[in-house]
Design an enzyme around this catalytic site. Structure first.
Site, PDB file in Angstrom:
ATOM      1  CB  VAL A  94       0.978  -2.705  18.506  1.00 12.45           C
ATOM      2  CG1 VAL A  94      -0.900  -3.370  18.098  1.00 12.45           C
ATOM      3  CG2 VAL A  94       0.483  -2.096  16.710  1.00 12.45           C
ATOM      4  NE  ARG A 100      -2.243 -12.547  14.548  1.00 15.66           N
ATOM      5  CZ  ARG A 100      -1.295 -12.849  13.150  1.00 15.66           C
ATOM      6  NH1 ARG A 100      -0.017 -12.017  14.002  1.00 15.66           N
ATOM      7  NH2 ARG A 100      -1.713 -13.122  12.276  1.00 15.66           N
ATOM      8  NE  ARG A 101      -8.125  -5.865  18.438  1.00 17.01           N
ATOM      9  CZ  ARG A 101      -9.013  -5.254  19.755  1.00 17.01           C
ATOM     10  NH1 ARG A 101      -9.857  -3.474  18.668  1.00 17.01           N
ATOM     11  NH2 ARG A 101      -9.254  -5.639  20.672  1.00 17.01           N
ATOM     12  CG  LEU A 103      -4.865  -1.277  15.699  1.00 13.93           C
ATOM     13  CD1 LEU A 103      -3.919  -0.407  16.778  1.00 13.93           C
ATOM     14  CD2 LEU A 103      -5.130  -0.627  14.315  1.00 13.93           C
ATOM     15  CE1 TYR A 133       8.793  -2.782  11.761  1.00 11.28           C
ATOM     16  CE2 TYR A 133       9.624  -3.705  13.578  1.00 11.28           C
ATOM     17  CZ  TYR A 133       9.188  -2.634  13.351  1.00 11.28           C
ATOM     18  OH  TYR A 133       9.089  -2.218  14.549  1.00 11.28           O
ATOM     19  CG  PHE A 422      16.985   5.397  14.523  1.00  9.93           C
ATOM     20  CD1 PHE A 422      15.866   5.279  14.146  1.00  9.93           C
ATOM     21  CD2 PHE A 422      18.639   4.795  14.186  1.00  9.93           C
ATOM     22  CE1 PHE A 422      16.254   4.682  12.505  1.00  9.93           C
ATOM     23  CE2 PHE A 422      18.553   3.813  12.673  1.00  9.93           C
ATOM     24  CZ  PHE A 422      17.281   4.018  12.172  1.00  9.93           C
TER      25      PHE A 422
END
Length: 422
Positions: A94, A100-101, A103, A133, A422
């Site tokens: 991002v 912090r939108r 997305l 995460y 990966f």
């Protein structure tokens, strides 16, 4: 971990990319990873078909790509050797101007929902940052360690030139690697929990057929171990620098990857690396935390752990299939209350496990152990201890001793390991 509602910015369009988006999407990816924001035409051409063949999303603000996300099919090996379908996530970025939108949340939610509906057992990723995460239900399921070997102190015979078992080591080229490597990796993957599948492109990228990095390709050395019967059982790729001080060599061999399907192959390849003229240090690359490499040396203290960190993160999408797919050394039963803020895989389940198989079924029985879906992922491949997580307050015993039962069922004698980035 509870996912906080993300701020909505409906004017930002989150969608699958088209061929026309690839240059702008690649620029946004480079920007997010602090690379030069101007990709080469060669990279754009190489990425085009590859990206469109996978599940690639972008976020677009006034037509400009400001966030990237890609996933693809993967097979993940669980304890016992079963391979389950997984949703591998990569290329997540991002742009700093659009943090912090919400997305990433929008892209992640769409991808995980589609993966669950598609029938994937889990999602996987390699986390650039630890804190991101967990809120999406991912937990660290494997760790990795790199050692630096001080060759003069290792205690190996400086006259070593060939494996003691009657096998042999030959230097080969990239074409040989592309021919021999995939089958060797498959043999390793069938028995290594945490290992993931590699496609043909992986071998092309890692032998220089496809080169996306703006820096020139540096061809590594490839060493192939064959058993006394002539069977390929090990393969290593490594680079060497050329460093001298006071007319004395101080070269380092940097291992890029090493596959060994037998202990003899593993021992022989490490001895080969430590026997190369002028090499005084060997950096092992990413290995399992309980790798045998220090113990292959007469003086294990010559191998110093220089990196130790979380590696493969897992998000379980189907609790029943995940727990039934893996093998169990012990026998017992446990009722788990699994919390999942995203509503993808939560519920109460009764696990009954034995050496000849396991069943996991939704149940109305009282829970014995309560935990978040991310912590179940951390326990699933056998690396972490439920007792440790209980001490940290991350799992809760509803019945005394339930964490010990979980450890007896879930923990494995060797730690899971994912060799791949990966």
């Amino acid at each position: 971990m509870t996912t906080r509602p993300a701020p909505r910015h409906p004017d930002i369009d989150v969608r699958p990319i088209t061929e026309a988006d690839v240059p702008d999407w690649t620029r946004a990816l480079h920007t997010g990873f602090l690379r030069s924001p101007a990709p080469t035409q060669e990279e754009i051409d190489s990425r085009t078909g590859y990206l469109l063949a996978h599940r690639t999303q972008g976020a677009f603000d006034a037509g400009r790509c400001v966030a990237t996300f890609r996933s693809f099919d993967q097979r993940l090996t669980v304890p016992g050797g079963t391979q389950v379908p997984a949703d591998a996530i990569s290329n997540v970025a991002v742009t700093a101007t659009h943090r912090r939108r919400g997305l990433l949340t929008r892209m992640m939610t769409a991808d995980l929902t589609a993966a669950r509906d598609r029938g994937d057992v889990a999602a996987t990723l390699i986390a650039a940052e630890y804190q991101i995460y967990g809120r999406y239900g991912f937990g660290p399921a494997t760790w990795t360690t790199e050692w630096t070997i001080d060759v003069p102190r290792a205690g190996l015979d400086p006259r070593w030139s060939a494996p003691e078992d009657g096998g042999r080591i030959d230097l080969v080229d990239g074409a040989d690697v592309r021919k021999t490597g995939p089958e060797l990796h498959e043999r390793l993957r069938r028995v290594q929990p945490g290992a993931v599948s590699r496609d043909e492109r992986w071998w092309q990228v890692n032998t220089g057929v496809i080169h996306l990095d703006p820096t020139p390709w540096a061809e590594p050395f490839y060493a192939l171990y064959r058993s006394p019967s002539g069977e390929p059982e090990g393969l290593v790729a490594y680079l060497c620098d050329d460093t001298w001080h006071d007319k004395q060599p101080h070269d380092t061999a940097q291992v890029q990857w090493l596959i060994a399907t037998t202990p003899d192959a593993e021992r022989a390849l490490w001895h080969h690396l430590c026997s190369i003229d002028w090499v005084t240090r060997v950096r092992t690359g990413r290995r399992a935390p309980d790798d045998l490499v220090p113990l292959h040396l007469p003086n294990p203290r010559a191998a110093k752990a220089t990196t130790h960190a979380d590696w493969l993160w897992v998000r379980i999408l189907d609790v029943v299939r995940a727990l039934e797919a893996r093998a169990y050394d012990g026998e017992g039963a446990l009722v788990l209350e699994v919390a999942d803020a995203a509503g993808l895989a939560g519920g109460r389940y009764r696990l009954e496990a034995a050496a000849d198989g396991a069943s996991c079924t939704p149940t109305g029985e009282s829970a014995e152990l309560t935990l978040d879906i991310a912590d179940l992922a951390t326990l699933w491949l056998g690396d972490e201890s439920a007792v440790r997580l209980a001490a940290l307050g991350r799992v809760r015993e509803e019945r005394e001793g339930a964490a010990h039962v979980a450890d007896a069922l879930l923990r494995t004698s060797r730690r899971p390991w994912c060799p791949d980035m990966f």
